[in-house]
Design an enzyme around this catalytic site. Structure first.
Site, short mmCIF file in Angstrom:
data_model
loop_
_atom_site.label_atom_id
_atom_site.label_comp_id
_atom_site.label_asym_id
_atom_site.label_seq_id
_atom_site.Cartn_x
_atom_site.Cartn_y
_atom_site.Cartn_z
N ASP A 277 19.24 33.06 -0.04
CA ASP A 277 20.36 32.37 -0.68
C ASP A 277 21.11 31.54 0.35
OD1 ASP A 277 22.29 32.50 -3.25
OD2 ASP A 277 23.51 32.54 -1.43
N LYS B 2 23.07 25.52 -3.42
CA LYS B 2 24.21 25.28 -4.32
C LYS B 2 24.80 23.89 -4.12
CE LYS B 2 25.17 30.18 -3.74
NZ LYS B 2 24.58 30.39 -2.41
N SER C 143 27.84 29.34 -10.38
CA SER C 143 28.40 30.37 -9.51
C SER C 143 29.91 30.36 -9.69
CB SER C 143 28.03 30.07 -8.05
OG SER C 143 28.52 31.07 -7.18
N LEU D 134 28.49 44.68 -1.78
CA LEU D 134 29.09 45.79 -1.03
C LEU D 134 30.59 45.57 -0.82
CD1 LEU D 134 26.36 46.11 1.80
CD2 LEU D 134 26.46 47.31 -0.40
N ARG E 135 20.54 47.37 9.25
CA ARG E 135 21.21 47.25 7.95
C ARG E 135 20.32 46.53 6.93
NH1 ARG E 135 26.40 45.89 10.39
NH2 ARG E 135 27.54 47.84 10.74
N LYS F 67 17.14 46.70 6.74
CA LYS F 67 16.17 47.70 6.27
C LYS F 67 16.84 48.68 5.31
CE LYS F 67 12.50 50.68 7.98
NZ LYS F 67 11.91 51.36 9.13
#
Length: 316
Positions: A48, A82, A159, A210, A263, A265
């Site tokens: 992205d 974008k 978005s 997160l 992180r 992984k």
């Protein structure tokens, strides 16, 4: 297990359910390229980017190199970019420039980054009061549809669009957006928006799944929440895996941003976690708070939105 796991979009194209975000405050090209090469080896296939991230050249370089080395084929890779807010008057030229920076013939998904139009020279993320232009979403979306017709992208979407803004767009759209990429995590669950998108077959993709802990505007409140910590302990998983597992359990794809191999992984390991009904009910008890509020897109004089409540149509 790899992020080859994909969902089917409303136009028959597919989207790998775990994507790697490439926004970085430092935007160091070499670091970004190295992280993408590592991600490809781990099984990431969805990347992205965006004009405003400045990461398109690094994404393109890393993927082209992997293709030339026989690590992957272009058809196996999904690239999202974008339309920046200063390019609403000409999405075709903007996408041509994106493709030039990527060194690619097409992107898989092209999104309207924000429901805001800015003056052509605005190449910074936080606009000043004098930078706003009148938003003509009908004209913008028509340009996006032309990009699709021309084969410059495989799918088009949005978005940061609220339910109300999507319904307004559908009044004039010939092509229904394939995706709406929005902030979504256990502390901002987007129930109303997901229901509306579901009604129209629009896939909801989660950024900051997160809570954006690595971003200046982000928080560790999601991964540090006692409910998330407790579910992680129960499944012998990490809090990040639980938060990502929640997003995946809702039928969303998740865009995770970390250049740290451990992180990266850990994040892809969320594919091996299955949350049970009790876990999902517990997460429903968590207080909700939108983190990315974009106050800088609202003002009394030049923005189409006088308040952030107008920007988000009270979905805040």
């Amino acid at each position: 297990m790899t992020s080859y796991q994909a969902i089917l979009l409303n136009n028959g194209e597919t989207l790998p359910i775990i994507g790697m975000g490439t926004y970085s405050g430092e935007n160091d090209r070499e670091t970004t390229e190295k992280a993408i090469r590592t991600a490809l080896k781990m099984g990431y296939r969805h990347f992205d980017t965006a004009k405003i991230y400045g990461s398109e050249p690094a994404v393109g370089n890393a993927i082209r190199r992997a293709i030339s080395e026989g690590v992957v084929e272009r058809e196996d890779i999904h690239i999202t970019s974008k339309l920046w807010s200063s390019d609403h008057n000409d999405p075709i030229s903007a996408l041509h420039q994106t493709l030039q920076r990527l060194g690619m013939e097409y992107v898989d998904l092209y999104l309207v980054h924000w429901p805001v139009s800015l003056k052509p020279w605005v190449d910074y993320p936080i606009p000043r009061e004098e930078d706003f232009e009148t938003l003509d979403m009908e004209n913008t979306w028509s340009g996006m549809e032309r990009c699709l017709e021309m084969g410059l992208c495989r799918s088009i979407g949005l978005s940061n669009f609220s339910s109300t803004k999507i319904e307004h767009l559908l009044d004039f759209a010939c092509v229904t957006p394939a995706v709406n990429q929005v902030e979504m995590h256990p502390m901002w669950r987007q129930r109303k928006l997901r229901a509306l998108c579901g009604d129209y077959g629009i896939h909801v993709s989660a950024y900051s799944p997160l809570g954006g802990p690595g971003n200046a505007w982000g928080t560790t409140a999601v991964v540090n929440h006692p409910i998330i910590q407790s579910i992680a302990l129960k499944h012998n998983a990490t809090p990040a895996q639980v938060a990502l597992g929640w997003g995946l359990s809702q039928g969303s794809s998740v865009i995770v941003k970390s250049f740290n191999p451990r992180r990266m992984k850990e994040n892809i390991g969320a594919l091996d976690l299955t949350l049970d009904d009790w876990d999902l009910l517990e997460i429903e008890k968590m207080e909700e708070r939108k983190i990315m509020r974009a106050e800088y897109l609202a003002n009394d004089t030049t923005s189409p939105y006088k308040t952030i409540e107008e920007l988000w149509d009270d979905e805040i």
